[in-house]
Design an enzyme around this catalytic site. Structure first.
Site, PDB file in Angstrom:
ATOM      1  N   TYR A 136     -16.691   6.252   4.084  1.00  0.00           N
ATOM      2  CA  TYR A 136     -17.681   5.805   3.396  1.00  0.00           C
ATOM      3  C   TYR A 136     -18.834   6.075   4.501  1.00  0.00           C
ATOM      4  O   TYR A 136     -18.675   5.309   5.718  1.00  0.00           O
ATOM      5  CB  TYR A 136     -17.572   4.310   3.063  1.00  0.00           C
ATOM      6  CG  TYR A 136     -18.930   3.696   2.603  1.00  0.00           C
ATOM      7  CD1 TYR A 136     -19.899   4.423   2.245  1.00  0.00           C
ATOM      8  CD2 TYR A 136     -18.949   2.356   2.385  1.00  0.00           C
ATOM      9  CE1 TYR A 136     -21.172   3.850   1.686  1.00  0.00           C
ATOM     10  CE2 TYR A 136     -20.267   1.862   1.710  1.00  0.00           C
ATOM     11  CZ  TYR A 136     -21.353   2.503   1.359  1.00  0.00           C
ATOM     12  OH  TYR A 136     -22.391   1.856   0.924  1.00  0.00           O
ATOM     13  N   LYS A 164     -17.408   9.319   0.712  1.00  0.00           N
ATOM     14  CA  LYS A 164     -18.557   8.953  -0.174  1.00  0.00           C
ATOM     15  C   LYS A 164     -19.717   9.310   0.637  1.00  0.00           C
ATOM     16  O   LYS A 164     -20.006   8.716   1.687  1.00  0.00           O
ATOM     17  CB  LYS A 164     -18.481   7.414  -0.420  1.00  0.00           C
ATOM     18  CG  LYS A 164     -19.795   6.852  -1.008  1.00  0.00           C
ATOM     19  CD  LYS A 164     -19.243   5.617  -1.676  1.00  0.00           C
ATOM     20  CE  LYS A 164     -20.369   4.373  -1.215  1.00  0.00           C
ATOM     21  NZ  LYS A 164     -21.781   4.751  -1.643  1.00  0.00           N
TER      22      LYS A 164
HETATM   23  O1  SI3 Z   1     -21.365   0.863  -1.259  1.00  0.00           O
HETATM   24  C1  SI3 Z   1     -22.285   0.761  -2.159  1.00  0.00           C
HETATM   25  O2  SI3 Z   1     -22.444  -0.241  -2.977  1.00  0.00           O
HETATM   26  C2  SI3 Z   1     -22.763   1.945  -2.576  1.00  0.00           C
HETATM   27  O3  SI3 Z   1     -22.336   2.854  -3.133  1.00  0.00           O
HETATM   28  C3  SI3 Z   1     -24.366   2.187  -2.382  1.00  0.00           C
HETATM   29  C4  SI3 Z   1     -25.041   3.114  -2.929  1.00  0.00           C
HETATM   30  O4  SI3 Z   1     -24.650   4.531  -2.263  1.00  0.00           O
HETATM   31  C5  SI3 Z   1     -26.514   2.817  -2.889  1.00  0.00           C
HETATM   32  N1  SI3 Z   1     -26.893   2.946  -1.468  1.00  0.00           N
HETATM   33  C6  SI3 Z   1     -27.717   2.006  -1.008  1.00  0.00           C
HETATM   34  C7  SI3 Z   1     -28.016   2.038   0.396  1.00  0.00           C
HETATM   35  O5  SI3 Z   1     -27.992   0.911  -1.624  1.00  0.00           O
HETATM   36  C8  SI3 Z   1     -27.272   3.600  -3.826  1.00  0.00           C
HETATM   37  O6  SI3 Z   1     -26.631   3.497  -5.057  1.00  0.00           O
HETATM   38  C9  SI3 Z   1     -28.822   3.252  -3.754  1.00  0.00           C
HETATM   39  O7  SI3 Z   1     -28.771   1.822  -4.048  1.00  0.00           O
HETATM   40  C10 SI3 Z   1     -29.460   3.977  -4.817  1.00  0.00           C
HETATM   41  O8  SI3 Z   1     -29.333   5.281  -4.670  1.00  0.00           O
HETATM   42  C11 SI3 Z   1     -30.970   3.645  -4.694  1.00  0.00           C
HETATM   43  O9  SI3 Z   1     -31.543   4.172  -3.378  1.00  0.00           O
END
Ligand code: SI3
Length: 294
Positions: A136, A164
């Site tokens: 990750y 990821k």
């Molecule tokens: O581990 C996780 O919950 C994720 O997969 C996080 C995901 O990559 C999110 N990243 C962050 C920094 O929150 C994204 O889904 C993000 O919320 C979204 O792209 C909006 O910026």
């Protein structure tokens, strides 16, 4: 691991006002993601679940609930990483015994670990846990950048099956895809789903897919078929939604929308020190919900 490909919810976890897990709410979110969003899997214990604010027992509790509610309906990936590698190993073994399809581990953060130390961390976890692992990588939150050659070294470890990739570095993404066609790459930024699919990622894991699943699936499928113009139109609307969500606060807005979507009476609280939603945020969340999701 062809079977792991697809779109995953970065599972959002609702908490009670005292910081304990709102189990009923969590089960409803899981049902919503599986039955209504029709995603391919759940990424449990990630940033969206406020995992790094939790003690080990609560992390296990969330793994238990997610497995119990999901059964074998969709794929389950357990994010077990922590700068405390002993905890990461214990959680990896725990999730594996529960039947999780794979584990994932965030790069160790806080101390400025050398790449040698980062590699040893992944070796320690994969040596001790009988499951495949997805690295990750999320430099925006961890400050840990991994370059192309270093990814190559991690991918050489037994049972490291992919990454990821939560970054906007499209040059690195393109290089990774070209050099490691056999490894899985999951896109981590929902607002960049289309260009990552054009770069042939195997799937995506994101917070907004919990609420915006149908559009995200359309982008994913259309882009895979090469229908980029059509996918872009949907990405444009999706990014209007994501911009509004980020402007109002990611966690308050998604929690509010999921509370409405699951018909939960109890408010979905955040885990301290994450702030609780203000009245103004809740009002704006209702507007965003009505405009883009309802
Ligand atoms: O581990 C996780 O919950 C994720 O997969 C996080 C995901 O990559 C999110 N990243 C962050 C920094 O929150 C994204 O889904 C993000 O919320 C979204 O792209 C909006 O910026």
């Amino acid at each position: 691991r062809e079977d792991l490909k697809g779109l995953y919810s970065a599972l959002l976890v609702p908490y009670n006002e005292d910081g304990s897990v709102n189990e009923e709410g969590l089960r409803k979110i899981i049902r919503h993601v599986i039955d209504k969003m029709e995603l391919d899997g759940l990424y449990v214990g990630g940033s969206t679940g406020e995992n790094f604010l939790l003690d080990k027992e609560t992390k296990k509790q969330i793994f238990d609930i997610a497995k119990d509610e999901t059964g074998d309906a969709v794929k389950l990936i357990a994010q077990v990483g922590s700068p405390n590698v002993y905890e990461a190993i214990e959680l990896g073994q725990y999730a594996t015994e529960l039947g999780y399809d794979a584990i994932s581990a965030v790069t160790p953060f806080y101390y400025k670990f050398s790449f040698k130390e980062v590699k040893q961390y992944y070796k320690d976890i994969t040596d001790a846990v009988d499951n495949d692992l997805i690295v990750y990588s999320i430099p925006v939150l961890t400050g840990v950048e991994i370059g192309l050659d270093d990814f190559g070294e991690l991918f050489e470890l037994d049972r490291v099956v992919g990454v990821k990739f939560t970054a906007a570095d499209f040059f690195l993404l393109e290089r990774l895809r070209k050099k490691f066609p056999e490894h899985l790459i999951f896109s981590g930024f929902d607002e960049m789903l289309l260009p990552t699919v054009v770069n042939k990622v195997d799937g995506a894991i994101g917070s907004t897919y919990n609420a915006n699943g149908p559009r995200s699936k359309q982008i994913f499928e259309l882009a895979k078929e090469g229908k980029v113009e059509e996918a872009l139109e949907i990405q444009n609307v999706t990014n209007d939604f994501i911009s509004a969500v980020l402007e109002n606060g990611l966690y308050p807005t998604l929690k509010y929308i999921l509370q409405q979507e699951t018909g939960s009476e109890e408010r979905f609280y955040a885990r301290k020190p994450m702030a609780q939603s203000t009245d103004a945020q809740l009002e704006r969340a209702q507007e965003i919900y009505e405009k883009y999701i309802k």
